[in-house]
Design an enzyme around this catalytic site. Sequence first.
Site, mmCIF file in Angstrom:
data_model
loop_
_atom_site.group_PDB
_atom_site.id
_atom_site.type_symbol
_atom_site.label_atom_id
_atom_site.label_comp_id
_atom_site.label_asym_id
_atom_site.label_seq_id
_atom_site.Cartn_x
_atom_site.Cartn_y
_atom_site.Cartn_z
ATOM 1 N N PHE A 137 0.842 -1.362 0.056
ATOM 2 C CA PHE A 137 -0.152 0.046 -0.049
ATOM 3 C C PHE A 137 0.735 1.189 0.015
ATOM 4 O O PHE A 137 1.673 1.388 0.865
ATOM 5 C CB PHE A 137 -0.997 -0.101 1.271
ATOM 6 N N ASP A 222 9.084 2.781 1.297
ATOM 7 C CA ASP A 222 8.128 3.249 1.798
ATOM 8 C C ASP A 222 8.122 2.985 3.386
ATOM 9 O O ASP A 222 7.771 2.184 3.972
ATOM 10 C CB ASP A 222 6.764 2.767 1.197
ATOM 11 N N LYS A 251 2.764 10.015 8.549
ATOM 12 C CA LYS A 251 2.061 9.419 9.572
ATOM 13 C C LYS A 251 2.425 10.482 10.625
ATOM 14 O O LYS A 251 2.152 11.325 10.730
ATOM 15 C CB LYS A 251 2.354 8.164 9.767
HETATM 16 C C1 PLP Z 1 3.013 2.309 3.867
HETATM 17 C C2 PLP Z 1 2.078 3.439 3.304
HETATM 18 N N1 PLP Z 1 2.411 4.315 2.379
HETATM 19 C C3 PLP Z 1 1.666 5.253 1.909
HETATM 20 C C4 PLP Z 1 0.532 5.569 2.801
HETATM 21 C C5 PLP Z 1 -0.490 6.820 2.341
HETATM 22 O O1 PLP Z 1 -0.408 7.720 3.274
HETATM 23 P P1 PLP Z 1 -1.509 8.936 3.268
HETATM 24 O O2 PLP Z 1 -2.647 8.474 3.590
HETATM 25 O O3 PLP Z 1 -0.700 9.927 4.222
HETATM 26 O O4 PLP Z 1 -1.343 9.586 1.884
HETATM 27 C C6 PLP Z 1 0.084 4.603 3.948
HETATM 28 C C7 PLP Z 1 -1.106 5.199 4.337
HETATM 29 O O5 PLP Z 1 -1.685 4.184 5.354
HETATM 30 C C8 PLP Z 1 0.954 3.598 4.093
HETATM 31 O O6 PLP Z 1 0.721 2.962 5.399
#
Ligand code: PLP
Length: 393
Positions: A137, A222, A251
């Site tokens: 994700f 990520d 986050k």
């Molecule tokens: C691993 C990871 N990358 C990216 C995101 C996306 O972040 P945002 O919701 O701040 O765009 C999330 C959100 O849960 C995530 O867990």
Amino acid sequence: MSDSWLERADRALLGNYYPARLTLVRGEGCRVVDDSGRSYLDLIGGIAVNSLGHCHPAVVRAIREQCGTLMHVSNLYRNPWSVRLAEALSAHLPGSRAFFCNSGAEANEAAIKLARRHAATTRGPGRDVLVSAEGSFHGRTYAALTATGQPKYREGFERLVPGFRYVPYGDLGALAAALSDDVCAVLLEPIQGESGVRLPPPGYLAGAAELCARSGALLLLDEVQTGLGRTGTFLACEAEGVLPDVVTLSKSLGGGLPLGAMLARGEAAKAFVPGSHASTFGGNPVACAAALAFLEVLESENLLSRVRETGEWFMGELRGLAARKPKVLAVRGRGLLIAVDLAVPAKEVALAAEQRGYLVNAVQEQSLRFAPPFIVTREELAGFLAALEDILA
Ligand SMILES: Cc1ncc(COP(=O)(O)O)c(C=O)c1O
């Protein structure tokens, strides 16, 4: 307007979120309060955001002070708070420089653009393929969504961004096979959070880094969910001794305010030149001041070791529960990013927990996820464990 907030929300807000059951109006430490005055222990922490708990006094103070000093200037000018934050983050990815934005998706979007530009400027055209993992994700904007290896999030949004390739997570052989000459980068989570806290086999990240170095592709990690102490080290990749080219963060970075960052080191850091990429609010003084306060508390209160100790203890207790209750099928995690697989629908268990005063997240149909504030105590978690045992009885 005598309708409840939930009814008004359903009328006023677009229908892209599942209907909520609670309206939260206040928070302090590990607890939040709803509009009827009922208090809950927050074990999901705004999805891994409220790492210091709600309204930590040091973060609140920093935000208040900054609001009275300078709130926004844009990137036509420099501001000291974004510079100090970039310097502080660089200590954790040696040699890195930062780009600031407002969310995890934006940080990944920046990383994907950086990788393509790096390949185009150093290796020539036609090397635009980005490899990501099944079950991953990375966010909801178009390139981050395309990189997200879960078809359910992409359905209805075709056509997606061209040039993306997916490999099974944790399989180095598959990654090696995917790394043809047209690949600019590999994007991976050190632990897959949204698909239920999936840990790769030991050595996977190090193996991926080696494959990337050999093929000329950048390794983008990520760490939006795993970074900033959540798994017990500042970056999750530290635990594996891996130094990626790019790390994305968000986050908890802004201490509860929207803030994202992409850190790039080495040759990757040279790929953006003036005009390559931008964000009006990126590096906003208030968000950066909040982040500096967050980082200071993380260090001064020695929270990383607390995350490791509390996480180990909690996972041990959950494994004990699994031994007594066949409805608990598996326990996974690192630090305070933990999931349990259940033999019953996770949503029903989450609802029953909520009725007993505990907020947990049904991250998958049969998995609960916990990402509590780092300051959560064993006593608080023990209360939840007793409630969970009761629910599963
Ligand atoms: C691993 C990871 N990358 C990216 C995101 C996306 O972040 P945002 O919701 O701040 O765009 C999330 C959100 O849960 C995530 O867990």
